[in-house]
Design a protein around this motif. Structure first.
Motif, PDB file in Angstrom:
ATOM      1  N   MET A  72      10.207 -98.061 -74.055  1.00 20.66           N
ATOM      2  CA  MET A  72      10.151 -97.725 -72.638  1.00 20.66           C
ATOM      3  C   MET A  72      11.516 -97.222 -72.199  1.00 20.66           C
ATOM      4  N   VAL A  73      11.501 -96.320 -71.228  1.00 21.37           N
ATOM      5  CA  VAL A  73      12.741 -95.870 -70.599  1.00 21.37           C
ATOM      6  C   VAL A  73      12.597 -96.025 -69.095  1.00 21.37           C
ATOM      7  N   VAL A  74      13.739 -96.059 -68.413  1.00 24.47           N
ATOM      8  CA  VAL A  74      13.776 -96.023 -66.957  1.00 24.47           C
ATOM      9  C   VAL A  74      14.072 -94.589 -66.574  1.00 24.47           C
ATOM     10  N   ALA A  75      13.287 -94.007 -65.674  1.00 23.46           N
ATOM     11  CA  ALA A  75      13.461 -92.616 -65.257  1.00 23.46           C
ATOM     12  C   ALA A  75      13.688 -92.556 -63.756  1.00 23.46           C
ATOM     13  N   ALA A  76      14.656 -91.720 -63.357  1.00 22.03           N
ATOM     14  CA  ALA A  76      14.972 -91.552 -61.939  1.00 22.03           C
ATOM     15  C   ALA A  76      15.159 -90.074 -61.633  1.00 22.03           C
ATOM     16  N   PRO A  77      14.848 -89.660 -60.382  1.00 17.94           N
ATOM     17  CA  PRO A  77      15.071 -88.263 -59.997  1.00 17.94           C
ATOM     18  C   PRO A  77      16.566 -87.980 -59.831  1.00 17.94           C
ATOM     19  N   LEU A  78      16.890 -86.700 -59.722  1.00 19.13           N
ATOM     20  CA  LEU A  78      18.290 -86.283 -59.626  1.00 19.13           C
ATOM     21  C   LEU A  78      18.827 -86.412 -58.204  1.00 19.13           C
ATOM     22  N   THR A  79      18.941 -87.623 -57.729  1.00 22.19           N
ATOM     23  CA  THR A  79      19.654 -87.881 -56.475  1.00 22.19           C
ATOM     24  C   THR A  79      20.687 -88.961 -56.779  1.00 22.19           C
ATOM     25  N   PRO A  80      21.893 -88.857 -56.209  1.00 19.01           N
ATOM     26  CA  PRO A  80      22.959 -89.803 -56.581  1.00 19.01           C
ATOM     27  C   PRO A  80      22.574 -91.268 -56.457  1.00 19.01           C
ATOM     28  N   ASN A  81      21.948 -91.655 -55.348  1.00 21.39           N
ATOM     29  CA  ASN A  81      21.588 -93.065 -55.168  1.00 21.39           C
ATOM     30  C   ASN A  81      20.523 -93.501 -56.169  1.00 21.39           C
ATOM     31  N   SER A  82      19.545 -92.631 -56.438  1.00 21.29           N
ATOM     32  CA  SER A  82      18.490 -92.970 -57.388  1.00 21.29           C
ATOM     33  C   SER A  82      19.046 -93.123 -58.794  1.00 21.29           C
ATOM     34  N   ILE A  83      19.985 -92.261 -59.160  1.00 20.05           N
ATOM     35  CA  ILE A  83      20.579 -92.336 -60.493  1.00 20.05           C
ATOM     36  C   ILE A  83      21.352 -93.637 -60.655  1.00 20.05           C
ATOM     37  N   GLU A  84      22.156 -93.983 -59.649  1.00 24.38           N
ATOM     38  CA  GLU A  84      22.925 -95.236 -59.727  1.00 24.38           C
ATOM     39  C   GLU A  84      21.987 -96.441 -59.831  1.00 24.38           C
ATOM     40  N   PHE A  85      20.961 -96.466 -58.981  1.00 24.88           N
ATOM     41  CA  PHE A  85      20.016 -97.580 -58.991  1.00 24.88           C
ATOM     42  C   PHE A  85      19.258 -97.629 -60.319  1.00 24.88           C
ATOM     43  N   GLY A  86      18.809 -96.476 -60.803  1.00 22.98           N
ATOM     44  CA  GLY A  86      18.101 -96.421 -62.081  1.00 22.98           C
ATOM     45  C   GLY A  86      18.949 -96.916 -63.237  1.00 22.98           C
ATOM     46  N   GLN A  87      20.226 -96.549 -63.245  1.00 19.56           N
ATOM     47  CA  GLN A  87      21.124 -97.022 -64.298  1.00 19.56           C
ATOM     48  C   GLN A  87      21.289 -98.537 -64.246  1.00 19.56           C
ATOM     49  N   GLU A  88      21.370 -99.088 -63.042  1.00 24.86           N
ATOM     50  CA  GLU A  88      21.507-100.546 -62.904  1.00 24.86           C
ATOM     51  C   GLU A  88      20.238-101.266 -63.363  1.00 24.86           C
ATOM     52  N   ILE A  89      19.071-100.713 -63.008  1.00 27.96           N
ATOM     53  CA  ILE A  89      17.807-101.313 -63.461  1.00 27.96           C
ATOM     54  C   ILE A  89      17.725-101.271 -64.985  1.00 27.96           C
ATOM     55  N   ALA A  90      18.087-100.126 -65.559  1.00 26.61           N
ATOM     56  CA  ALA A  90      18.050 -99.992 -67.021  1.00 26.61           C
ATOM     57  C   ALA A  90      18.995-100.992 -67.681  1.00 26.61           C
ATOM     58  N   GLY A  91      20.187-101.155 -67.122  1.00 28.75           N
ATOM     59  CA  GLY A  91      21.132-102.126 -67.672  1.00 28.75           C
ATOM     60  C   GLY A  91      20.628-103.553 -67.554  1.00 28.75           C
ATOM     61  N   ALA A  92      20.037-103.878 -66.407  1.00 27.26           N
ATOM     62  CA  ALA A  92      19.532-105.234 -66.187  1.00 27.26           C
ATOM     63  C   ALA A  92      18.379-105.563 -67.130  1.00 27.26           C
ATOM     64  N   LEU A  93      17.564-104.555 -67.467  1.00 27.03           N
ATOM     65  CA  LEU A  93      16.404-104.780 -68.324  1.00 27.03           C
ATOM     66  C   LEU A  93      16.661-104.417 -69.782  1.00 27.03           C
ATOM     67  N   ASN A  94      17.886-104.008 -70.088  1.00 27.47           N
ATOM     68  CA  ASN A  94      18.258-103.659 -71.462  1.00 27.47           C
ATOM     69  C   ASN A  94      17.393-102.512 -72.000  1.00 27.47           C
ATOM     70  N   LEU A  95      17.224-101.468 -71.145  1.00 31.82           N
ATOM     71  CA  LEU A  95      16.428-100.295 -71.498  1.00 31.82           C
ATOM     72  C   LEU A  95      17.286 -99.037 -71.427  1.00 31.82           C
ATOM     73  N   ASP A  96      16.814 -97.963 -72.043  1.00 28.89           N
ATOM     74  CA  ASP A  96      17.485 -96.670 -71.933  1.00 28.89           C
ATOM     75  C   ASP A  96      17.152 -96.036 -70.597  1.00 28.89           C
ATOM     76  N   PHE A  97      18.028 -95.122 -70.148  1.00 28.23           N
ATOM     77  CA  PHE A  97      17.875 -94.464 -68.860  1.00 28.23           C
ATOM     78  C   PHE A  97      17.863 -92.956 -69.042  1.00 28.23           C
ATOM     79  N   VAL A  98      16.961 -92.280 -68.338  1.00 24.28           N
ATOM     80  CA  VAL A  98      16.937 -90.815 -68.302  1.00 24.28           C
ATOM     81  C   VAL A  98      16.878 -90.380 -66.844  1.00 24.28           C
ATOM     82  N   GLU A  99      17.447 -89.203 -66.582  1.00 25.53           N
ATOM     83  CA  GLU A  99      17.439 -88.707 -65.208  1.00 25.53           C
ATOM     84  C   GLU A  99      16.919 -87.281 -65.166  1.00 25.53           C
TER      85      GLU A  99
END
Length: 195
Positions: free
Chosen positions: A109-136
């Motif tokens: 599974m990956v965490v995916a977020a749209p290309l908006t600064p706040n969404s990217i930051e939040f998506g990266q934090e969710i991915a880190g908290a869940l130990n998952l990869d992140f894509v934007e």
């Protein structure tokens, strides 16, 4: 022996809806184990997680009126009991069973977020908290060749919530887990997250 990357549990004072969300999260995340907390303290929970080789523990907490209201994350990589610096305040939860979905654990599974600064930051934090990869900035359908589950970070235009977290199958975009409305999030090192 099966290897796990996450443990999902509840705060000590839980109720059936909080326990249902914890169960569905464990079934919606790859290599996650649902653990009944019982009388386990945080140090005991961390020791149990370390014995299994798990880096993160997701704790679902009760909010107002008995609904799941918060999610916190224990980090088991440090020598003492410490929390990952992200706290989610939930405004609403739609369980998978309420959408007619029976969650099954994805292989990856990956965490995916749209290309908006706040969404990217939040998506990266969710991915880190869940130990998952992140894509934007990638369409969910385009991820079907690399994973069988996507946790989508979707900005919400509402006074009650800022993001929706959706577990989806990239082939067909069907739900494959619960939907969480995030009212706010807190990064301990930075402060409250806002749109």
């Amino acid at each position: 022996m099966r290897s796990y990357r996450l443990i999902v549990t509840t705060a000590r004072r839980s109720n059936p809806r909080v326990r249902s969300l914890a169960k569905e999260l464990a079934l919606s995340l790859p290599r996650a184990l649902r653990v009944n907390r019982g009388r386990m303290s945080y140090p005991q929970l961390v020791e149990y997680a370390r014995a299994l080789g798990v880096m993160r523990v997701v704790i679902v907490c009760r909010g107002l009126k008995g609904n799941p209201g918060r999610m916190v994350f224990l980090d088991t990589t440090s020598s003492s009991v410490s929390f990952y610096p992200l706290i989610l305040k939930l405004k609403g939860v739609k369980l998978a069973r309420e959408m007619g979905v029976k969650p099954t654990p994805p292989r990856n599974m990956v965490v995916a977020a749209p290309l908006t600064p706040n969404s990217i930051e939040f998506g990266q934090e969710i991915a880190g908290a869940l130990n998952l990869d992140f894509v934007e900035g990638i369409e969910v359908e385009d991820l079907a060749s690399m994973c069988d589950g996507v946790l989508v970070v979707e900005p919400v235009e509402s006074r009650k919530a800022i993001y929706a977290l959706k577990f989806v199958d990239p082939k067909g975009l069907r739900p494959r887990g619960p939907r969480l409305l995030v009212a706010s999030y807190y990064l301990r090192r930075l402060g409250y997250g806002e749109v």
